[in-house]
Design an enzyme around this catalytic site. Structure first.
Site, PDB file in Angstrom:
ATOM      1  N   GLY A  22      71.448 -60.873  -4.480  1.00  0.00           N
ATOM      2  CA  GLY A  22      71.400 -60.969  -5.183  1.00  0.00           C
ATOM      3  C   GLY A  22      71.653 -59.756  -6.309  1.00  0.00           C
ATOM      4  O   GLY A  22      72.751 -59.440  -5.817  1.00  0.00           O
ATOM      5  N   GLU A  96      60.354 -56.083  -8.263  1.00  0.00           N
ATOM      6  CA  GLU A  96      60.773 -57.381  -6.971  1.00  0.00           C
ATOM      7  C   GLU A  96      59.137 -58.328  -7.117  1.00  0.00           C
ATOM      8  O   GLU A  96      59.273 -59.243  -7.181  1.00  0.00           O
ATOM      9  CB  GLU A  96      61.347 -57.464  -5.757  1.00  0.00           C
ATOM     10  CG  GLU A  96      62.896 -56.661  -5.613  1.00  0.00           C
ATOM     11  CD  GLU A  96      63.893 -57.740  -6.299  1.00  0.00           C
ATOM     12  OE1 GLU A  96      63.507 -59.081  -6.409  1.00  0.00           O
ATOM     13  OE2 GLU A  96      64.810 -57.145  -7.066  1.00  0.00           O
TER      14      GLU A  96
END
Length: 184
Positions: A22, A96
């Site tokens: 992504g 993340e």
């Protein structure tokens, strides 16, 4: 080629490999020595994570990508110099793992540079048992979350459009992202 189970990281560290699927593909945020298109087997790219920080809030969650089980995913593998491995992992964990929705894993990826090499790479896979997992949303529900989402990283809409544009630059087709982007 079979499923891609977790593998141990090699004892003779040639550097760290990181798999991006992504925003890491176009905005890794860390120094790297090599950037190579790669395929990971056993997981696919999906807008399946309710974002309550980067692209939404708890009251108005957005939707971001996760690596969900099954299928395969073409993304980018980054090789990080050995002396930067720990610093890079610390950065990735902070970026993340804001809400611990991902499981950090080392998975084999096949480099698409004509070498037929495969390397172990750190990847962040979605945890289906986490409260933010949203893998069963309809297209319309996904669109709703993307339209309403706005977090620390800006509007969710921009994230999806940027994802579509960068995937296209790499020659990667993603029907889900394209369908949503067309409606934004």
């Amino acid at each position: 080629m079979s499923a891609n189970p977790e593998i141990p990281y090699p004892p003779h560290d040639p550097g760290l490999w990181v798999f991006g699927y992504g925003s890491l593909m176009w905005n890794p945020g860390f120094a790297f020595e090599e950037r190579v298109p790669a395929r990971l087997l056993g997981a696919h790219r999906s807008l399946c994570v309710l974002s309550v920080h980067w692209r939404g809030t708890p009251e108005r969650p957005g939707l971001v990508l996760g690596l969900d089980r099954g299928g395969s995913c073409v993304g980018i593998a980054f090789r990080v110099a050995p002396e930067r491995s720990e610093q890079t992992l610390a950065y990735l964990r902070e970026r993340e793992q804001v809400t611990m929705i991902y499981r950090e894993s080392v998975r084999r990826v096949w480099l698409r540079d004509g070498s037929a090499r495969s390397v172990p790479a750190v990847a962040f896979l979605v945890d289906r048992s986490h409260a933010q997992y949203a893998g069963s949303l309809t297209h319309e529900q996904r669109l709703h979350h993307i339209r309403q989402g706005h977090g620390v990283g800006g509007p969710n809409r921009n994230y999806v459009l940027s994802t579509r544009d960068h995937l296209a630059e790499l020659g990667i087709r993603d029907g889900e992202v394209e369908w949503l982007a067309e409606r934004l």
